[in-house]
Design a protein around this motif. Structure first.
Motif, PDB file in Angstrom:
ATOM      1  N   LYS A  36       0.829  -1.210   0.000  1.00 47.99           N
ATOM      2  CA  LYS A  36       0.000   0.000   0.000  1.00 47.99           C
ATOM      3  C   LYS A  36       0.863   1.260   0.000  1.00 47.99           C
ATOM      4  CE  LYS A  36      -4.159  -1.941   2.050  1.00 47.99           C
ATOM      5  NZ  LYS A  36      -5.070  -1.931   3.191  1.00 47.99           N
ATOM      6  N   GLU A  37       1.926   1.263   0.758  1.00 51.17           N
ATOM      7  CA  GLU A  37       2.833   2.410   0.812  1.00 51.17           C
ATOM      8  C   GLU A  37       3.506   2.629  -0.544  1.00 51.17           C
ATOM      9  OE1 GLU A  37       4.523   5.586   3.033  1.00 51.17           O
ATOM     10  OE2 GLU A  37       2.864   4.242   3.464  1.00 51.17           O
ATOM     11  N   GLY A  39       2.413   1.619  -3.504  1.00 49.41           N
ATOM     12  CA  GLY A  39       1.392   2.051  -4.451  1.00 49.41           C
ATOM     13  C   GLY A  39       1.030   3.514  -4.278  1.00 49.41           C
ATOM     14  N   LYS A  40       0.883   3.939  -3.033  1.00 50.88           N
ATOM     15  CA  LYS A  40       0.524   5.327  -2.736  1.00 50.88           C
ATOM     16  C   LYS A  40       1.605   6.296  -3.214  1.00 50.88           C
ATOM     17  CE  LYS A  40       0.923   6.714   1.518  1.00 50.88           C
ATOM     18  NZ  LYS A  40       0.734   6.879   2.962  1.00 50.88           N
ATOM     19  N   ASN A  41       2.852   5.910  -3.067  1.00 51.17           N
ATOM     20  CA  ASN A  41       3.961   6.809  -3.409  1.00 51.17           C
ATOM     21  C   ASN A  41       4.390   6.748  -4.861  1.00 51.17           C
ATOM     22  OD1 ASN A  41       4.174   7.787  -0.782  1.00 51.17           O
ATOM     23  ND2 ASN A  41       5.482   6.098  -0.176  1.00 51.17           N
ATOM     24  N   LYS A  45      -2.999   5.377  -9.335  1.00 46.90           N
ATOM     25  CA  LYS A  45      -4.084   4.448  -8.995  1.00 46.90           C
ATOM     26  C   LYS A  45      -3.485   3.086  -8.678  1.00 46.90           C
ATOM     27  CE  LYS A  45      -7.468   6.599 -12.014  1.00 46.90           C
ATOM     28  NZ  LYS A  45      -8.411   6.380 -13.105  1.00 46.90           N
ATOM     29  N   VAL A  46      -4.103   2.381  -7.716  1.00 50.89           N
ATOM     30  CA  VAL A  46      -3.612   1.075  -7.293  1.00 50.89           C
ATOM     31  C   VAL A  46      -4.796   0.148  -7.085  1.00 50.89           C
ATOM     32  CG1 VAL A  46      -2.372  -0.181  -5.477  1.00 50.89           C
ATOM     33  CG2 VAL A  46      -1.637   2.103  -6.116  1.00 50.89           C
ATOM     34  N   TYR A  48      -5.763  -3.257  -5.097  1.00 56.61           N
ATOM     35  CA  TYR A  48      -5.324  -4.177  -4.043  1.00 56.61           C
ATOM     36  C   TYR A  48      -6.301  -5.326  -3.977  1.00 56.61           C
ATOM     37  CZ  TYR A  48      -4.758  -6.046   0.658  1.00 56.61           C
ATOM     38  OH  TYR A  48      -4.606  -6.883   1.720  1.00 56.61           O
TER      39      TYR A  48
END
Length: 55
Positions: A36-37, A39-41, A45-46, A48
């Motif tokens: 998640k980290e 993907g966020k950085n 768009k991600v 999961y």
């Protein structure tokens, strides 16, 4: 919480011939957090998807 895994994930991202990513490993070691980290950085768009099954 920055880990060596972030560096490895960035290397994966920059490969021209990369394959889909699957994170596997022991329980409660930070797989979900690191994904998640990352993907966020690194992405706008991600998606999961958890294949957890309580059978």
């Amino acid at each position: 919480m920055y880990r060596l895994a972030i560096k490895k994930l960035k290397e994966w991202k920059n490969k021209e011939d990369r394959k889909p990513m699957i994170l596997m490993g022991a329980r409660q070691v930070g797989k979900t957090w690191i994904m998640k980290e990352f993907g966020k950085n690194e992405y706008a768009k991600v998606a999961y998807i958890s294949f957890y099954s309580a059978i």
